[in-house]
Design a protein around this motif. Structure first.
Motif: not given
Length: 356
Positions: A96-103, A246-248
Motif C-alpha cells: 500500500a505504501l509503495e502503491k499510494k506513497g508516490p501520489a 526519510l524521503t518519499s
C-alpha cells in the motif's frame, strides 16, 4: 538558578543562523527532501510573496506554521486509510505504501494538518526579555483548560521573516554550561517531586508497524516513545530522529515492525530482529543511516534511562551529553526494565522556572 534566569537576556542565546524554510507551494515529497538534506525534523512553512507584489515593494515570506515530520507521518497514515481499512500485515502495508506513497508525495505541503509547536517573539525584544520570561511565557504558554508547550521559540524581524530559532535544548545546554551552584542539582528527581502527577507512559509495541507507531506518537503530542515487548519490557527508543533522512522513496520501510526497523537503523538486533538476518537490510534508507557503523546492543537503552534516585544534575548531564529530549525512568522490580515515567526537557524547564 532563579537569579540566573531572571538576569540573563534571551539575546545571550542568539547565534547567527541560516533558517531552513519550507515554501507553501512545495509538495510533500519536496519538503521531505529539504528536511532530509538539512538533517532536520521540522521547519517553518512560509507563504512566499507574489512575484508581482514583490516587484513593487520589499516583501518577505510570511510564516504560516511549523511542519514537523511527525505531522507528515500522521497525514500519510490518514491518506492510506481514507477509503479503506489500513492493512497491518507487513507485506500488505508495504504494498500500500509503495502503491499510494508516490501520489501522497505530490500533494501540496499546505494540505498537511500541523500542530503549532513554536512560540513567537520579535527579535528586537530579545535583549529586554529574560530567559525566565521566555520559558514561562513562550516555551510554556497558558491556554484555556491548561498549558500549551512549545519546543522552540522563533524570532522574527520587522518584515515577519523568521531569523533565528531557540530550542528547549539550547536553553538546557546553556544552563548546564553555567556551572551554577544550586542545592537542588544534587537532589534526586523523586525528592524534587518531578515524578508527581506524570501522565501515563505512552509506549509502542515492538511488533507494531513503524508508520502506525509514529502516528500513535504524533497523536499523543510526542516526538518519541519507549518500545516495549508484550510483557512490558523496554527494549529500545523510537524517535522522530530515526526518520531524519526519510524521503518519499523510502515510505515502504515504514511497514516494518518497529523492532526490525530500529534493528536495521541501529545496525543491531532486537528480540529476534537482526540486521544480519533481515531481508530488508540492504534498503537504501538503512544504507544511508546516520547511525551506520555505531555498534549497539540491548544495553544501549541505558543511555536514555535514569532511575528515581538519579540527581537533577546528572539528569541535566544526560540530556546534554546524549543530545536527547526525553529520558526514561526505569523500574526493575519485575526482574526486567519497565518504564515508570518519562522526564522531558519541558519538565526540567518548568521545574527550574517555577511553573511545575
Amino acid at each position: 538558578m532563579e537569579d540566573l534566569l531572571n538576569n540573563t537576556p534571551l539575546s545571550s542565546l542568539l547565534r547567527r543562523q541560516s533558517v531552513v524554510k519550507l515554501e507553501h507551494n512545495m509538495t510533500i515529497g519536496e519538503a521531505l527532501k529539504v528536511l532530509a538534506a538539512n538533517s532536520i525534523l521540522s521547519a517553518p512553512m512560509v507563504l512566499m510573496p507574489d512575484i508581482e507584489d514583490s516587484s513593487e515593494m520589499e516583501t518577505s515570506p510570511s510564516l504560516l506554521g511549523w511542519v514537523d515530520i511527525g505531522d507528515i507521518m500522521k497525514a500519510l497514515l490518514n491518506y492510506l486509510s481514507a477509503n479503506e481499512d489500513l492493512p497491518h500485515a507487513m507485506l500488505a502495508l508495504m504494498t500500500a505504501l509503495e502503491k499510494k506513497g508516490p501520489a501522497f508525495a505530490t500533494k501540496p505541503l499546505v494540505t498537511v494538518p500541523v500542530v503549532e509547536d513554536r512560540g513567537l517573539l520579535f527579535e528586537g525584544d530579545a535583549a529586554n526579555t529574560s530567559l525566565m520570561v521566555a520559558v514561562r511565557q513562550a516555551f510554556v504558554t497558558n491556554v484555556q483548560g491548561g498549558q500549551h508547550v512549545n519546543h522552540r521559540l522563533a524570532l522574527f524581524d520587522s518584515h515577519g521573516e523568521v531569523t533565528s530559532i531557540i530550542s528547549q535544548m539550547d536553553v538546557i545546554k546553556w544552563i548546564s554550561s553555567q556551572n551554577v551552584e544550586d542545592s537542588r542539582l544534587s537532589a534526586s528527581i523523586e525528592e524534587l517531586g518531578l515524578l508527581q502527577g506524570k501522565r501515563p507512559v505512552v509506549a509502542v509495541n515492538a511488533h507494531t508497524p513503524a508508520l502506525v507507531a509514529y502516528s500513535q506518537i504524533s497523536s499523543a503530542g510526542l516526538s518519541g516513545a519507549p518500545v516495549v515487548t508484550d510483557s512490558g519490557e523496554v527494549i529500545a527508543n523510537l524517535s522522530t530522529s530515526d526518520i531524519r533522512a526519510l524521503t518519499s522513496e523510502h515510505f515502504g520501510v515504514l511497514a516494518l515492525p518497529v523492532a526490525e526497523f530500529l534493528a536495521l537503523e541501529h545496525h543491531t538486533a532486537y528480540i529476534g530482529y537482526s540486521i544480519s538476518t533481515s531481508d530488508h537490510s540492504g534498503h537504501p534508507f538503512f544504507a544511508s543511516s546516520p547511525r551506520k557503523g555505531r555498534a549497539a546492543s540491548k544495553g544501549d537503552i541505558q543511555v536514555f534511562s535514569i532511575t528515581k534516585d538519579t540527581s537533577l544534575g546528572d539528569t541535566l548531564s544526560k540530556f546534554c551529553d546524549e543530545h536527547i529530549h526525553r529520558v526514561y525512568v526505569i523500574d526493575s522490580s519485575k526482574g526486567f526494565p519497565t518504564v515508570s515515567a518519562v522526564i522531558t526537557l519541558t519538565d526540567i524547564l518548568q521545574y527550574l522556572s517555577g511553573v511545575w
